[in-house]
Design an enzyme around this catalytic site. Structure first.
Site, PDB file in Angstrom:
ATOM      1  N   ARG A 120      -2.368   3.645  17.682  1.00 17.99           N
ATOM      2  CA  ARG A 120      -1.317   4.534  17.251  1.00 17.99           C
ATOM      3  C   ARG A 120      -1.277   5.964  17.716  1.00 17.99           C
ATOM      4  O   ARG A 120      -1.110   6.814  17.015  1.00 17.99           O
ATOM      5  CB  ARG A 120      -1.026   4.488  15.840  1.00 17.99           C
ATOM      6  CG  ARG A 120      -0.711   3.033  15.027  1.00 17.99           C
ATOM      7  CD  ARG A 120       0.437   2.788  15.707  1.00 17.99           C
ATOM      8  NE  ARG A 120       0.776   1.240  14.919  1.00 17.99           N
ATOM      9  CZ  ARG A 120       0.493   0.134  15.357  1.00 17.99           C
ATOM     10  NH1 ARG A 120      -0.318  -0.175  16.106  1.00 17.99           N
ATOM     11  NH2 ARG A 120       0.749  -0.944  14.613  1.00 17.99           N
ATOM     12  N   SER A 176       5.070   0.431   8.983  1.00 13.56           N
ATOM     13  CA  SER A 176       3.749   0.915   8.284  1.00 13.56           C
ATOM     14  C   SER A 176       3.848   2.305   8.210  1.00 13.56           C
ATOM     15  O   SER A 176       4.166   3.043   9.211  1.00 13.56           O
ATOM     16  CB  SER A 176       2.638   0.669   9.167  1.00 13.56           C
ATOM     17  OG  SER A 176       2.488  -0.872   9.399  1.00 13.56           O
ATOM     18  N   GLU A 196       1.586   7.540   9.464  1.00 14.40           N
ATOM     19  CA  GLU A 196       1.732   6.987  10.642  1.00 14.40           C
ATOM     20  C   GLU A 196       3.112   7.792  11.378  1.00 14.40           C
ATOM     21  O   GLU A 196       2.920   8.100  12.505  1.00 14.40           O
ATOM     22  CB  GLU A 196       1.893   5.548  10.708  1.00 14.40           C
ATOM     23  CG  GLU A 196       1.667   4.830  12.268  1.00 14.40           C
ATOM     24  CD  GLU A 196       2.513   3.675  12.278  1.00 14.40           C
ATOM     25  OE1 GLU A 196       3.649   3.298  12.074  1.00 14.40           O
ATOM     26  OE2 GLU A 196       1.573   2.699  12.568  1.00 14.40           O
TER      27      GLU A 196
HETATM   28  N1  EPU Z   1      -2.606  -6.491   2.858  1.00 17.50           N
HETATM   29  C1  EPU Z   1      -2.752  -6.607   1.470  1.00 17.50           C
HETATM   30  N2  EPU Z   1      -1.614  -6.257   0.629  1.00 17.50           N
HETATM   31  C2  EPU Z   1      -0.531  -5.632   1.254  1.00 17.50           C
HETATM   32  C3  EPU Z   1      -0.513  -5.613   2.716  1.00 17.50           C
HETATM   33  C4  EPU Z   1      -1.447  -6.048   3.536  1.00 17.50           C
HETATM   34  O1  EPU Z   1      -3.717  -7.014   0.780  1.00 17.50           O
HETATM   35  O2  EPU Z   1       0.262  -5.434   0.632  1.00 17.50           O
HETATM   36  C5  EPU Z   1      -3.832  -6.934   3.488  1.00 17.50           C
HETATM   37  C6  EPU Z   1      -3.918  -8.295   3.667  1.00 17.50           C
HETATM   38  O3  EPU Z   1      -5.085  -8.972   3.617  1.00 17.50           O
HETATM   39  C7  EPU Z   1      -3.397  -8.619   5.270  1.00 17.50           C
HETATM   40  C8  EPU Z   1      -3.965  -7.509   5.838  1.00 17.50           C
HETATM   41  O4  EPU Z   1      -3.643  -6.286   4.768  1.00 17.50           O
HETATM   42  O5  EPU Z   1      -3.898  -9.789   5.756  1.00 17.50           O
HETATM   43  C9  EPU Z   1      -3.039  -6.953   7.246  1.00 17.50           C
HETATM   44  O6  EPU Z   1      -1.845  -6.909   6.824  1.00 17.50           O
HETATM   45  P1  EPU Z   1      -0.595  -7.162   7.860  1.00 17.50           P
HETATM   46  O7  EPU Z   1      -1.249  -8.339   8.862  1.00 17.50           O
HETATM   47  O8  EPU Z   1       0.594  -7.211   7.533  1.00 17.50           O
HETATM   48  O9  EPU Z   1      -0.890  -6.108   8.897  1.00 17.50           O
HETATM   49  P2  EPU Z   1      -1.177  -4.309   8.553  1.00 17.50           P
HETATM   50  O10 EPU Z   1      -2.520  -4.023   8.713  1.00 17.50           O
HETATM   51  O11 EPU Z   1      -0.477  -3.970   7.259  1.00 17.50           O
HETATM   52  C10 EPU Z   1      -0.680  -3.643  11.147  1.00 17.50           C
HETATM   53  C11 EPU Z   1       0.356  -2.563  11.745  1.00 17.50           C
HETATM   54  C12 EPU Z   1       1.581  -3.254  11.776  1.00 17.50           C
HETATM   55  C13 EPU Z   1       1.685  -4.534  12.696  1.00 17.50           C
HETATM   56  C14 EPU Z   1       0.838  -5.589  11.745  1.00 17.50           C
HETATM   57  C15 EPU Z   1       0.508  -6.849  12.620  1.00 17.50           C
HETATM   58  C16 EPU Z   1      -0.591  -0.466  11.518  1.00 17.50           C
HETATM   59  C17 EPU Z   1      -0.363   0.900  10.629  1.00 17.50           C
HETATM   60  N3  EPU Z   1       0.394  -1.443  11.157  1.00 17.50           N
HETATM   61  O12 EPU Z   1      -0.134  -3.801   9.636  1.00 17.50           O
HETATM   62  O13 EPU Z   1       2.467  -2.385  12.520  1.00 17.50           O
HETATM   63  O14 EPU Z   1       2.929  -5.088  12.621  1.00 17.50           O
HETATM   64  O15 EPU Z   1      -0.511  -4.820  11.770  1.00 17.50           O
HETATM   65  O16 EPU Z   1      -0.225  -6.541  13.831  1.00 17.50           O
HETATM   66  O17 EPU Z   1      -1.419  -0.838  12.347  1.00 17.50           O
HETATM   67  C18 EPU Z   1       3.758  -0.302  12.461  1.00 17.50           C
HETATM   68  O18 EPU Z   1       2.985   0.457  12.998  1.00 17.50           O
HETATM   69  O19 EPU Z   1       4.890   0.379  11.838  1.00 17.50           O
HETATM   70  C19 EPU Z   1       3.664  -1.841  12.049  1.00 17.50           C
HETATM   71  C20 EPU Z   1       4.505  -2.646  11.560  1.00 17.50           C
END
Ligand code: EPU
Length: 336
Positions: A162, A236, A332
């Site tokens: 990012r 995010s 972010e």
């Molecule tokens: N999780 C929780 N509680 C929550 C949300 C997430 O426990 O309320 C844990 C879960 O274990 C889940 C893990 O976090 O498996 C990862 O969650 P998720 O797969 O939704 O991905 P993220 O890390 O929250 C990142 C990116 C997203 C992208 C997704 C999928 C960042 C800051 N965000 O989110 O990007 O779509 O992975 O690759 O790196 C964005 O940048 O705006 C964005 C949406």
């Protein structure tokens, strides 16, 4: 090209925050862009793309420029990749769908990300195991001060998680006018992200095509992420913090459920959504802003929230995570 005065930017940011631009212009060609820069003279210029990674916390005393330059073009191939040029004003998700319609794989993991193509390199957009960097060839930009054209190669962009040079030395200095992507001629599915592989398996597809992967990504995103047209948000709201192995070990000892993924450099990327949820902020509001009930990492505008309310919630969440885990969350989106 018209320069408007005192324009409310609410329609132009996905968090749906009201803030006034002292001057505002939309440009659809390089000539219009140059004319707008000439009109701005020595006054500050603020480039606003899709507004999907932006917190407008105050009025903007600048010429707010929206580059709407169109263009979708196949430039050719070098035997390994085909090169596709996209105008900065193209809506990213539509451009991805267009490449898939042409039968070209490569961008499917990045389906449905909001925003316009010109902004994609700035934060090196990424999702489901792929970052823009992996498919990026070069970009075209104009220097806001001199009006001169400048190309940036992948190396010049200094991409990170990012992150890019456009958040550092080059911040506020250029307007990106087009990007050139390289899509593999021999495509293979990238299913390293566990949830994506599971989604594909659930769909019962043995040998997924680019369209199958796109459909799975779109399904996942639609289930987890609110549509900003109905509930303002900027995706995010925090980056997933990356910590060293020692801190990760200590955190895991104290919190056996913690979610972290080892990086190539041996450090660990923590799931900020998990940290926020554990700190008690999932589905919780402060004023008219809140942390989304289905994905704690997404800050939402419950209706008419102000930039100040968004920043207050941001700080409350950071403080809660800092207190509970000793981990610092970094927003972010760009905060103006
Ligand atoms: N999780 C929780 N509680 C929550 C949300 C997430 O426990 O309320 C844990 C879960 O274990 C889940 C893990 O976090 O498996 C990862 O969650 P998720 O797969 O939704 O991905 P993220 O890390 O929250 C990142 C990116 C997203 C992208 C997704 C999928 C960042 C800051 N965000 O989110 O990007 O779509 O992975 O690759 O790196 C964005 O940048 O705006 C964005 C949406």
């Amino acid at each position: 090209m018209q320069v408007l005065k005192n324009v409310d930017l609410r329609p132009f940011n996905t968090l749906q925050l009201s803030a006034r631009a002292s001057r505002y212009a939309e440009v659809a060609t390089l000539a219009e862009l140059r004319a707008a820069l000439a009109l701005a003279g020595a006054d500050p210029v603020f480039v606003l793309g899709g507004g999907s990674n932006l917190v407008l916390a105050r009025d903007v005393d600048a010429l707010v420029l929206r580059p709407l330059l169109p263009g979708r073009e196949l430039l050719g191939d070098d035997g390994a990749h085909r090169f596709v040029r996209l105008g900065a004003g193209e809506i990213w998700a539509d451009a991805v769908a267009w490449t898939l319609d042409q039968g070209w794989g490569g961008l499917e993991n990045l389906s449905l990300i909001p925003g316009r193509c010109g902004a994609a390199p700035i934060q090196n957009i990424g999702a489901y195991g792929v970052e823009l960097e992996a498919v990026f060839e070069r970009l075209e930009a104009l220097d806001l001060r001199s009006g001169e054209r400048r190309e940036f190669s992948r190396a010049d962009c200094r991409f990170g998680y990012r992150d890019s040079v456009f958040k550092h030395e080059a911040a506020g200095r250029y307007v990106i006018t087009a990007i050139v992507l390289r899509l593999p001629l021999r495509w293979t599915a990238r299913l390293g992200y566990r949830e994506l592989a599971e989604e594909i398996a659930r769909a019962g597809v043995a040998e997924p095509t680019p369209r199958d992967v796109a459909a799975a990504v779109i399904g996942l995103r639609e289930r987890k992420l609110p549509d900003w047209r109905r509930l303002g948000n900027a995706g995010s709201f925090f980056k997933n913090p990356v910590v060293d192995a020692a801190l990760f070990g200590a955190l895991r000892a104290a919190n056996p459920g913690i979610v972290g993924h080892e990086q190539a450099d041996g450090r660990f990327k923590l799931a900020a959504g998990w940290l926020i949820e554990q700190a008690g902020w999932k589905g919780r509001d402060l004023g008219r802003a809140g942390m989304f009930e289905r994905q704690a990492l997404v800050l939402v505008n419950r209706g008419d929230a102000t930039g100040a309310e968004v920043l207050a919630l941001c700080e409350a969440v950071r403080a809660a995570v800092r207190e509970r885990f000793g981990v610092e969350l970094e927003p972010e989106p760009l905060i103006v």
